[in-house]
Design a protein around this motif. Structure first.
Motif, PDB file in Angstrom:
ATOM      1  N   UNK A   1      91.457  42.758 144.108  1.00  0.00           N
ATOM      2  CA  UNK A   1      92.465  43.191 143.281  1.00  0.00           C
ATOM      3  C   UNK A   1      91.704  44.133 142.285  1.00  0.00           C
ATOM      4  N   UNK A   2      92.329  45.429 142.123  1.00  0.00           N
ATOM      5  CA  UNK A   2      91.812  46.105 141.199  1.00  0.00           C
ATOM      6  C   UNK A   2      92.923  46.699 140.304  1.00  0.00           C
ATOM      7  N   UNK A   3      93.261  45.902 139.373  1.00  0.00           N
ATOM      8  CA  UNK A   3      94.101  46.369 138.280  1.00  0.00           C
ATOM      9  C   UNK A   3      93.849  47.490 137.522  1.00  0.00           C
ATOM     10  N   UNK A   4      95.034  47.815 136.784  1.00  0.00           N
ATOM     11  CA  UNK A   4      94.738  48.623 135.643  1.00  0.00           C
ATOM     12  C   UNK A   4      94.189  49.967 136.017  1.00  0.00           C
ATOM     13  N   UNK A   5      94.138  50.432 137.305  1.00  0.00           N
ATOM     14  CA  UNK A   5      93.677  51.685 137.600  1.00  0.00           C
ATOM     15  C   UNK A   5      94.436  52.759 137.235  1.00  0.00           C
ATOM     16  N   UNK A   6      93.790  54.191 137.059  1.00  0.00           N
ATOM     17  CA  UNK A   6      94.356  55.148 136.693  1.00  0.00           C
ATOM     18  C   UNK A   6      94.998  55.691 137.906  1.00  0.00           C
ATOM     19  N   UNK A   7      96.507  55.906 138.152  1.00  0.00           N
ATOM     20  CA  UNK A   7      97.078  56.221 139.497  1.00  0.00           C
ATOM     21  C   UNK A   7      98.371  56.682 139.062  1.00  0.00           C
ATOM     22  N   UNK A   8      98.854  57.902 139.966  1.00  0.00           N
ATOM     23  CA  UNK A   8     100.120  58.367 140.106  1.00  0.00           C
ATOM     24  C   UNK A   8     100.853  58.524 141.459  1.00  0.00           C
ATOM     25  N   UNK A   9     102.215  58.330 141.705  1.00  0.00           N
ATOM     26  CA  UNK A   9     102.558  58.458 142.893  1.00  0.00           C
ATOM     27  C   UNK A   9     103.684  59.391 142.682  1.00  0.00           C
ATOM     28  N   UNK A  10     103.734  60.630 143.414  1.00  0.00           N
ATOM     29  CA  UNK A  10     104.850  61.674 143.200  1.00  0.00           C
ATOM     30  C   UNK A  10     104.827  62.280 141.708  1.00  0.00           C
ATOM     31  N   UNK A  11     103.505  62.157 141.258  1.00  0.00           N
ATOM     32  CA  UNK A  11     103.351  62.661 139.798  1.00  0.00           C
ATOM     33  C   UNK A  11     103.868  61.742 138.797  1.00  0.00           C
ATOM     34  N   UNK A  12     104.260  60.500 139.004  1.00  0.00           N
ATOM     35  CA  UNK A  12     104.845  59.477 138.098  1.00  0.00           C
ATOM     36  C   UNK A  12     103.900  58.437 138.071  1.00  0.00           C
ATOM     37  N   UNK A  13     103.294  57.976 136.885  1.00  0.00           N
ATOM     38  CA  UNK A  13     102.692  56.718 136.698  1.00  0.00           C
ATOM     39  C   UNK A  13     103.317  55.405 136.264  1.00  0.00           C
ATOM     40  N   UNK A  14     104.695  55.441 136.619  1.00  0.00           N
ATOM     41  CA  UNK A  14     105.223  54.227 136.846  1.00  0.00           C
ATOM     42  C   UNK A  14     104.535  53.146 137.754  1.00  0.00           C
ATOM     43  N   UNK A  15     104.734  51.711 137.490  1.00  0.00           N
ATOM     44  CA  UNK A  15     104.078  50.778 138.179  1.00  0.00           C
ATOM     45  C   UNK A  15     104.161  51.341 139.951  1.00  0.00           C
ATOM     46  N   UNK A  16     103.020  51.129 140.521  1.00  0.00           N
ATOM     47  CA  UNK A  16     102.673  51.506 141.771  1.00  0.00           C
ATOM     48  C   UNK A  16     101.494  50.600 142.302  1.00  0.00           C
ATOM     49  N   UNK A  17     101.423  50.583 143.665  1.00  0.00           N
ATOM     50  CA  UNK A  17     100.201  49.976 144.491  1.00  0.00           C
ATOM     51  C   UNK A  17      99.825  50.664 145.507  1.00  0.00           C
ATOM     52  N   UNK A  18      98.690  50.610 145.895  1.00  0.00           N
ATOM     53  CA  UNK A  18      98.199  50.982 147.163  1.00  0.00           C
ATOM     54  C   UNK A  18      97.290  49.835 147.963  1.00  0.00           C
ATOM     55  N   UNK A  19      97.513  49.651 149.109  1.00  0.00           N
ATOM     56  CA  UNK A  19      96.985  48.426 149.718  1.00  0.00           C
ATOM     57  C   UNK A  19      96.311  48.858 151.047  1.00  0.00           C
ATOM     58  N   UNK A  20      95.183  48.216 151.133  1.00  0.00           N
ATOM     59  CA  UNK A  20      94.542  48.455 152.436  1.00  0.00           C
ATOM     60  C   UNK A  20      94.276  47.196 153.230  1.00  0.00           C
TER      61      UNK A  20
END
Length: 114
Positions: A43-62
């Protein structure tokens, strides 16, 4: 064998992070039918991420596993998206999941490979 990596921009306290990792491990174990002693969750929380240019809560899983059957990816996607919603408040349409079937000879463990 199974390895689930969760990256999210959601910040979690230690108890919530531990609970998420444990629940994710149980989910993978149940849906893949693999012994939990071989399941790894990162688990890598609090990463600097955006989805569709939006930094609302999101997740990427492998999700990687030796012999990952394609007919299990849809149930895994559903269960993992539900887990991201319940544990992190991330809606399913803000979750990407990459599935990979690893070859046994290319997965190392205990000084050897599977």
């Amino acid at each position: 064998m199974p390895m689930l990596k969760i990256q999210t921009n959601v910040t979690l306290d230690a108890n919530a992070a531990t609970a998420l990792v444990a629940e994710a491990s149980r989910t993978v174990t149940t849906l893949l039918g693999k012994p939990e002693r071989y399941v790894m969750v990162s688990l890598e929380p609090a990463a600097t991420m955006a989805f569709g240019g939006d930094a609302s809560p999101l997740a990427y899983l492998e999700m990687k596993s030796i012999g990952l059957p394609q007919n299990r990816t849809t149930p895994l996607s559903k269960a993992l998206c539900e887990l991201m919603k319940s544990a992190l408040g991330v809606p399913a349409d803000r979750v990407y999941i990459e599935f990979a079937d690893a070859e046994a000879a290319l997965w190392g463990w205990n000084g050897g490979t599977f």
